[in-house]
Design an enzyme around this catalytic site. Structure first.
Site, PDB file in Angstrom:
ATOM      1  CG  ASP A   1      -0.447  -0.727   2.408  1.00 43.05           C
ATOM      2  OD1 ASP A   1       0.795  -0.768   2.554  1.00 43.05           O
ATOM      3  OD2 ASP A   1      -1.234  -1.234   3.215  1.00 43.05           O
TER       4      ASP A   1
ATOM      5  CG  MET B   1       0.001  -5.424   2.422  1.00 43.81           C
ATOM      6  SD  MET B   1       0.964  -4.470   3.577  1.00 43.81           S
ATOM      7  CE  MET B   1       1.797  -5.771   4.445  1.00 43.81           C
ATOM      8  CB  CYS B   2      -5.768  -2.748   4.145  1.00 43.14           C
ATOM      9  SG  CYS B   2      -5.512  -4.495   3.917  1.00 43.14           S
ATOM     10  N   GLY B   3      -6.029   0.030   3.933  1.00 44.72           N
ATOM     11  CA  GLY B   3      -6.281   1.284   4.610  1.00 44.72           C
ATOM     12  C   GLY B   3      -7.313   1.044   5.697  1.00 44.72           C
TER      13      GLY B   3
END
Ligand code: SF4
Lengths: 467, 231, 232
Positions: free
Chosen positions: A224, B1-3
């Site tokens: 990300d 994997m991220c927000g």
């Protein structure tokens, strides 16, 4: 594995031993002489073995695949007359200036520091002569290699040694290195012997220290955040240059998809046979997956997310010849990248070197390193007997860059000719038209890894469909 | 994997805007996780009992919020997640938040490195899993500890002992809102606190449109520290 | 793009993409002034610039602000996300608020000035740049820093200066713990002078240059040696 060589220590005098019975030399599979030597070395030194080169153990490789060339159902091209295209374009997804190569064979990232300046220059000139690219390494870009290379890929590595925006703009493509096949998950190493004043200056470190490069990038962690990093690199270069993401082959399917999600133009997958200047032997031999398995997983991952047409795949790790290149392309690679092969062309592991027009024997120098021509993996020492991986001016003089350039040109041309020979025989007027269906496997392992049928059967182990 | 995003409202006047505020926070996290998204919203039901609802789906956060009318929903706290799938499939089940127990929800940014072993241990204790997602392991682990009487903060501290790797976790129960990062603290997190709310997000720009953000106390949670807010 | 009467340029993130903003900044002649408005956490503002311009960012911004720059002087009136001034070569980035992780990562030159706190790994892999933090720094700050100087006006978190090479860290407040191979050294007169210059450069007024700790490498990890029981 370390080869055992006769010890140089003087032996105690002894009476000739009586003849041994036939079963006296039963070799242990668990503790063969190499393992005995390794254990003894650990007991002597108290730390892991550090060495260069790539995996030496036996692995399933491209050698376990063969082509189903043309016959009656398919028609071959004439070997010497009908053209077989090798042009290759990389970086079409976002870059305004994609890389155009004459051949789908590139030179992999190797640092100035690990290699001598003349070795880097020879690789650059040879690549330019055959219309392909070379790649910088840990430690940054040297003027010599930029001048020598028509197409130069600039690596952005976790250490960021010598990384600077000026060189970034001078590059033709940018490669964000996440991992390397020889040591996926580990950082580079450059032992003090090779950290000359010039190398130290380029890396902003004191000369003579053992360098342990970082294994994570200093300014981002995870896909990300990689997305934002790639945007930064593009912003700093006006969105001109292709951005490659290089991965050591481990969880390939996930990693390729994430690299694409993060915005890569090109994904480079380096299998476990990939070479290195110096790292722990335990890493080289026991981490990552073979290139054969990696290429199929990577190609499949790109197809699964419907990006095979937009994102190019470069495969590296133990690519030696046109057969390897052809098989990698057939399995889905757009190009292959080579490191150790070109070094061998430069004279790595050869018994002799050419200096001032005279051939010299280097056997004694190999012996001094505890090895022999043909078995050397001693890049980490900086004492390369043939002047390739060294920073010692006396040794560096053993590599004549012009002679080296010619040999690497010859090698790259030969590999290309082998590649087109196989492609033509498969009826392809373009090497990129090779496909998995052109291959069968000779072993069950290779069939399972490459996802092609075992020769003479329609069985693809591990897959439910037959063909 | 991220927000990840979260909002814990202290001022009841903001309750009607919970969905609207969270939806726009989540939208800001699209690029960190374009594969799927989800939210857990907490409100009080007709009997004044706390009630958690989960909305999650495959697709862009904006579409998902529209699909479930998130902007119109009210409540006192909520968390949300946008997912860039790492090792498991892109499906609704694999999307966050994970709800391992009644009124408990978890979102995670990072990657655990020993989740398979922890999962096996939990499974041998009779815990059932729905997905192969590493975040579900953390969620069920915490729920398991809380189920055995641990308070949420202690359960999170036990995660630090049991689970290896990189993680920023945001966990909510009917009464609590908790944030914790691993010892490396390599996955981002920003917290903003005002007298009206506590907000948390992976990146600041998800907080930028909150009312009164200009005067909020903004800080980054320190590694291995558990931050909790209680209603 | 609006032109201010003072010859400055106004660029608003509300109307322009990051790419448009950076392209506009790159075209400005040396000496020009620009103001970036409504950044609202936008990433990658003012990266890769080589012109000697002055840029004001009017609010909180995202990752990599001023990264890969070689020339401009950038001021942020707010706080910023990860890796501000990443790989800076020259010029400066001044942040009037707090910064997130990895401030000044791998900066080769120039100055990064943070008036508030910096989070974990400030000055990681520093290669000659100067990182001046008025407030506290988080854990693992100065990790593997190779060259350059850090000044911490407040307290330093755990494992300060882990695996330091030749960079030097001055800390005015408390140090939670030192990392492997970092040690506190005696402060010399030239250190005091250096700290004084850094304080002046940053415009800090709360640090007594006589009263800082000097942290540098113990140089025990420079070469592999198992017998010394190194902490890898
Ligand atoms: S001959 Fe030189 S380049 Fe080849 S393995 Fe030995 S040290 Fe390395």
């Amino acid at each position: 594995m370390t080869e055992t060589l006769p010890s140089s220590l003087p032996l105690a005098e002894s009476t000739p031993a009586p003849a041994l019975p036939a079963d006296a030399r039963r070799r242990s599979h668990t503790f063969p002489p190499e393992v005995v030597a390794q254990i003894q070395r650990m007991a002597d030194e108290g730390h892991y073995e550090i060495r260069g080169w790539g995996a030496k153990r036996h692995l399933p490789t491209f050698d376990d695949l063969v082509f189903l060339t043309a016959s009656v159902s398919r028609y071959p091209l004439e070997g010497y007359r009908e053209k077989c295209e090798t042009k290759t374009v990389l970086g079409t997804r976002y870059a305004s200036k994609p890389i155009e190569l004459d051949i789908p064979i590139t030179i992999a990232g190797m640092s100035f520091g690990a290699l001598s300046a003349s070795a880097k220059a020879a690789l650059g000139r040879a690549a330019s002569a055959v219309g392909t690219s070379t790649t910088t390494g840990d430690g940054g870009m040297t003027e010599e290699e930029r001048a020598a290379s028509k197409l130069l890929v600039y690596q952005c590595l976790p250490s960021r040694y010598g990384f600077n925006p000026k060189h970034l703009r001078m590059a033709d493509a940018i490669e964000v290195v996440i991992g390397q096949g020889a040591k996926p998950g580990g950082g580079g190493m450059l032992l003090g012997q090779k950290v000359s004043q010039r190398v130290a200056d380029m890396r902003t470190l004191p000369p003579g220290i053992d360098q342990r490069s970082a294994s994570r990038h200093p300014d981002w962690v995870g896909p990300d955040d990689l997305r934002i990093k790639i945007e930064e690199l593009r912003e700093a270069t006006g969105w001109e240059k292709p951005v490659y993401v290089k991965l050591g082959a481990t969880r390939v399917a996930n990693d390729v998809k994430l690299a694409v999600a993060a915005g890569a133009d090109v994904v480079v997958v380096d299998g476990m046979q990939g070479g290195t200047g110096a790292t722990q032997d335990v890493f080289i031999e026991h981490a990552g997956i073979p290139t054969l398995a990696a290429v199929r997983l990577a190609a499949e991952a790109l197809r699964e997310i419907d990006m095979a047409d937009q994102v190019q795949l470069i495969v590296s790790g133990g690519i030696r010849n046109g057969a390897d290149a052809a098989k990698a392309l057939a399995l889905g690679a757009t190009a292959v990248s080579m490191g150790v092969g070109p070094l061998i062309a430069l004279g790595c592991n050869s018994r002799t070197y050419l200096q001032d027009g005279v051939e010299h024997d280097a056997t004694a120098d190999y012996r001094a390193l505890g090895t022999e021509p043909g078995y050397c993996h001693h890049m980490h020492t900086g004492m390369c007997p043939v002047g390739i991986s060294t920073q010692d001016p006396r040794l560096e003089a053993r590599l004549d860059p012009e002679w080296g350039t010619r040999r690497v040109i010859n090698y790259l041309k030969s590999v290309t000719m082998e590649l087109t020979t196989l492609a033509r025989a498969c009826g392809k007027s373009n090497v990129h038209n090779l496909e998995p269906e052109d291959l069968v496997a000779l072993t069950i392992e290779a069939a399972a890894m490459a996802g092609v049928p075992l020769a003479g059967t329609n069985w693809v182990p591990g897959s439910s469909d037959c063909r | 994997m991220c927000g990840i995003v979260g909002l814990h409202l202290k001022n009841p006047e903001l309750y009607p805007r919970l969905g609207e505020l969270l939806a726009s926070m989540l939208d800001c996290m699209t690029s960190r996780g374009p594969d799927s998204a989800g939210l857990a919203l907490y409100g009080d039901d007709a009997d004044h009992q706390p009630r958690m609802e989960i909305f999650k789906d495959v697709g862009l956060p904006r579409e998902i919020c529209e699909r479930y009318g998130v902007a119109k929903r009210s409540g006192y706290q909520g968390i949300g997640h946008t997912r860039m799938a790492t090792e498991s499939a892109v499906t609704t089940e694999h999307s966050h938040p994970f709800a391992p127990a009644e009124n408990m929800a978890l979102v995670h940014n990072g990657s655990f490195s020993n989740h398979a072993s922890v999962r096996r241990r939990l499974e041998s204790d009779g815990i059932r899993f729905v997905t192969d997602n590493d975040s579900e392991v953390a969620a069920r682990y915490i729920a398991h500890q809380v189920g055995h009487g641990a308070d949420l903060g202690d359960a999170l501290r036990m995660v630090l002992k049991e689970m290896d790797g990189f993680f920023t976790l945001l966990v909510t129960t009917a009464t609590q809102f908790a944030v914790m990062r691993d010892s490396f603290a390599c996955k981002p997190a920003v917290i903003a606190e005002t007298t009206d709310y506590v907000a948390m997000a992976s990146e600041y720009h998800a907080l930028a449109s909150l009312p009164g953000i200009g005067s909020a106390t903004v800080f980054e949670p320190a590694p291995e520290e558990v931050y909790t807010w209680t209603r | 793009m609006d032109t201010l009467n003072a010859g400055g340029v106004r660029l608003s993130c509300a109307d322009l993409t990051t790419r448009e903003i950076n392209a506009a900044l790159a075209e400005l002649p040396d000496g020009a002034e620009a103001r970036i408005e409504e950044p609202w956490g936008r990433h990658n503002l003012a990266v890769g610039l080589t012109n000697r311009i002055t840029i004001d960012i009017d609010g909180n911004a995202g990752y990599f602000i001023g990264g890969l720059c070689d020339g401009p002087d950038i001021t942020v009136d707010g706080f910023v996300g990860w890796s501000v001034g990443e790989n800076l070569m020259s010029g400066s980035v001044r942040v009037r608020g707090n910064v997130s992780e990895c401030a000044g990562a791998s900066a080769h030159g120039g100055t990064i000035i943070i008036h508030g706190d910096a989070s974990s790994r400030a000055g990681i892999s520093l290669k000659g740049g100067t990182v001046l933090v008025g407030g506290d720094v988080g854990h693992m700050s100065g990790f593997m820093a190779q060259a350059g100087t850090m000044l911490v006006g407040g307290d330093a978190g755990h494992a300060l200066g882990d695996s330091l090479y030749e960079a030097v860290i001055y800390v005015a407040g408390k140090i939670a713990s030192l990392g492997s191979d970092a040690k506190v050294e005696n402060l010399t007169d030239s250190d005091v002078l250096r700290v004084k210059q850094l304080i002046d450069l940053a415009g800090f007024d709360h640090i007594d240059p006589q009263n800082v700790k000097r942290v540098a490498s113990a140089r025990q990890l420079y070469n592999f040696d198992a017998l010394k029981d190194q902490k890898y």
